[in-house]
Design a protein around this motif. Structure first.
Motif, PDB file in Angstrom:
ATOM      1  N   MET A 133       0.674  -1.283  -0.022  1.00  0.00           N
ATOM      2  CA  MET A 133       0.148  -0.002   0.044  1.00  0.00           C
ATOM      3  C   MET A 133       0.758   1.234   0.049  1.00  0.00           C
ATOM      4  N   GLY A 134       2.142   1.276   0.359  1.00  0.00           N
ATOM      5  CA  GLY A 134       2.925   2.285   0.245  1.00  0.00           C
ATOM      6  C   GLY A 134       2.857   2.898   1.288  1.00  0.00           C
ATOM      7  N   PHE A 135       2.206   2.688   2.596  1.00  0.00           N
ATOM      8  CA  PHE A 135       2.266   3.447   3.895  1.00  0.00           C
ATOM      9  C   PHE A 135       3.693   3.478   4.406  1.00  0.00           C
ATOM     10  N   SER A 136       4.173   4.706   5.192  1.00  0.00           N
ATOM     11  CA  SER A 136       5.299   4.553   5.858  1.00  0.00           C
ATOM     12  C   SER A 136       5.100   3.826   7.284  1.00  0.00           C
ATOM     13  N   ALA A 137       5.986   3.390   7.734  1.00  0.00           N
ATOM     14  CA  ALA A 137       6.024   2.655   9.188  1.00  0.00           C
ATOM     15  C   ALA A 137       5.411   3.884  10.052  1.00  0.00           C
TER      16      ALA A 137
END
Ligand SMILES: Nc1ncnc2c1ncn2[C@@H]1O[C@H](COP(=O)(O)OP(=O)(O)OP(=O)(O)O)[C@@H](O)[C@H]1O
Ligand SMILES: [Mg+2]
Lengths: 288, 250
Positions: A133-137
């Motif tokens: 999904m390409g979210f950052s941590a």
């Protein structure tokens, strides 16, 4: 005269009794020692500064406010997702679904998912939310991962609470011409609410205590952030902070203080479940 | 004039054929008693009259049930309206865990009565009709579950009356009650038949004799005999009926 058999029975009974008492005592002692030790080492480090600031290299001070907030944020994100999702799924399965074999299959899958170790959820969460999904941590991926982790628990707990509502109430409502949703809303859900709430509090407890699944999904950040920023930036919860301070930073006092804070939160949550379920008990007595 | 006309009704739970070719007309504004040994299909027949069997999985129904001349199993029938007209009281009182007032107002609210004054009036009238008003008028906001078993059963009757039905189905509604509560409910039923059609399942022959005008005797899923109660008990047309009502089996 006492027969041999009865004598043997008496002796083995006494031994069993002693053994049960002994193991009970050992368990209590060990627990008391652990709790006492953590409190003794942790309480002195709990200062206003620790609770209300973030770590500062300039002043060389440590504060865990960011971690307290991150924990809160993750609880909020996870519960905001999991309560509607889990409760709706359970209501559907218990009150609407007509395909019994399918319901049984899903219930079985849900029970199975409950037993999966949390690191596995962390791994899947990292792959899905961060890589795909390409979210950052951060709080968002961490919270979503934990939502998935506690979803089965919420579903199975809600199912159980719904099943505890007597069918006679459902029949009574339908016989008066109630539609299905009206029946669910007016007689089923209100009577299952206490059980559902208890399940949710237990889930909050699991989220507060979780660390493994958060290492790769929420990250190690110990900087103070507002909610919106924290969603997409590395944010360590209290448990992850405990790990950081105990191992990487070698700040054992801080680690013990964090442990103390976590234990207090856990105790408060336990107290809350007790209050809810004893309220339930009272209401049941009233109903008899 | 009949409330119900049942024609060649057959019913199966899965493969279990529990009602065989049942045909009868249930007269309006009369009390009809359904009697017969346990497991003969009385409850099943009763529930077929307001489609409560829709909830049970694997039920198959053939034949027709006309209510006021309309086939209730025809496609497009509104079950909510049907159940508004055909109320049901169960064997075990099932008062909801809410206040006495809210219990009675539950049905009217479903059917769109919202005004406080209108509801107040309905609640009082239904409770009076069910001979419960005097006992509960000072505690309407208290939980219904604090009432005695007999009071709860009358509450359930009041709750069913509050939606304004034409028919009341009672499934052994006095079997769990003491003699005084039972008597109150019997008096109530005798009074109700001025305005309502009542169909009641009972295992108590004296009760059937006391309150019903017509009686239907079921045996193993067959309707053996349907006649005015007096006649069914005093000069039954079938040997099996005679044996049952005289207590030789069942
Ligand atoms: N939900 C159900 N699923 C399957 N079979 C059922 C169900 N309900 C009833 N039966 C069966 O249908 C038959 C008739 O049952 P029913 O409850 O109508 O009898 P009854 O005359 O009301 O008996 P009782 O006097 O004991 O209440 C019985 O053989 C019973 O086992
Ligand atoms: Mg029955």
């Amino acid at each position: 005269m006492e027969s041999r058999a009865s004598r043997r029975r008496r002796i083995s009974g006494a031994m069993l009794h002693a053994f049960a008492f002994g193991s009970g005592a050992v368990v209590c002692l060990v627990l008391a020692l652990i709790i006492g030790y953590i409190f003794v080492r942790g309480i002195p480090g709990i200062t206003a500064e620790l609770l209300t600031t973030q770590p500062s290299y300039i002043h060389d001070t440590i504060g865990v406010l960011p971690n307290i907030l991150n924990t809160l944020y993750i609880v909020l994100v996870a519960m905001a997702v999991v309560i509607p999702l889990g409760v709706c799924a359970a209501v559907y399965l218990s009150e609407y679904a007509t395909n019994r074999p399918l319901v049984r299959l899903i219930s079985f899958a849900v029970e199975t998912l409950t037993g999966i170790p949390s690191v596995v959820f962390g791994l899947v969460g990292m792959l899905f939310f961060i890589q795909m999904m390409g979210f950052s941590a951060g709080v968002l991926s961490g919270g979503l991962t934990l939502a998935v982790m506690v979803l089965p628990t919420i579903i199975s707990n809600t199912l159980e609470s719904l099943r505890a509502v007597p069918d006679a109430y459902r029949e009574g409502a339908l016989a008066l011409g109630s539609g299905r949703w009206h029946m669910v809303r007016t007689v089923v859900l209100p009577n299952a609410l206490d059980g559902i709430a208890t399940g949710c509090i237990l889930a909050v407890g699991r989220i507060v205590g979780e660390s493994a699944a958060l290492l790769y999904t929420a990250g190690f950040g110990i900087v103070l952030n507002g909610f919106m920023t924290a969603l997409q930036s590395s944010s360590a919860t209290l448990t992850v902070a405990l790990y950081i301070y105990a191992t990487e930073r070698g700040e054992l006092t801080v680690a013990f203080s964090v442990a103390t804070i976590l234990m207090v939160i856990t105790m408060l949550l336990n107290l809350a479940t007790h209050t809810v379920s004893s309220k339930l008990g009272e209401k049941e007595k009233e109903h008899e | 004039m009949n409330s119900f006309d049942v024609d060649i009704l057959n019913l199966w739970y899965g493969d279990n054929h529990v009602l065989h070719d049942v045909s009868l007309g249930i007269p309006a504004r009369r009390v009809t008693a359904l009697i017969g040994p346990s497991g003969c299909g009385k409850s099943t027949f009763l529930k077929s009259l307001n489609r409560m069997l829709d909830l049970v999985e694997g039920v198959r129904i053939e034949g027709s049930v006309l209510f006021d001349g309309q086939d209730i199993y025809a496609p497009g029938v509104d079950v909510t309206t049907l159940r508004k007209n055909v109320g049901m009281v169960f064997q075990k009182a099932n008062a909801f865990p809410m206040s006495i007032y809210d219990n009675i107002a539950y049905g009217p609210r479903i059917h769109g009565v919202r005004k406080r004054g209108e509801l107040d009036e309905l609640v009082e009238r239904s409770l009076r009709d069910a001979a419960l008003w005097d006992e509960v008028k000072d505690r309407l906001t208290k939980s219904a579950l604090g009432l005695s078993g007999g009071q709860q059963q009358r509450l359930c009757i009041a709750r069913a009356l509050a939606v304004g039905p034409q028919v009341l189905l009672l499934d052994e509604s006095t079997s769990a009650l003491d003699p005084i509560s039972t008597e109150k409910i019997e008096e109530l039923v005798s009074r109700l038949k001025r305005d309502y059609t009542v169909v009641m399942v009972t295992h108590n022959m004296q009760q059937a004799l006391r309150v019903s005008d017509y009686a239907a005797f079921f045996l193993l899923g067959d309707l053996v005999e349907f006649a005015p109660t007096e006649r069914l008990f005093n000069s039954p047309g079938d040997r099996r009926t005679a044996d049952y009502v005289s207590g030789r089996f069942g």
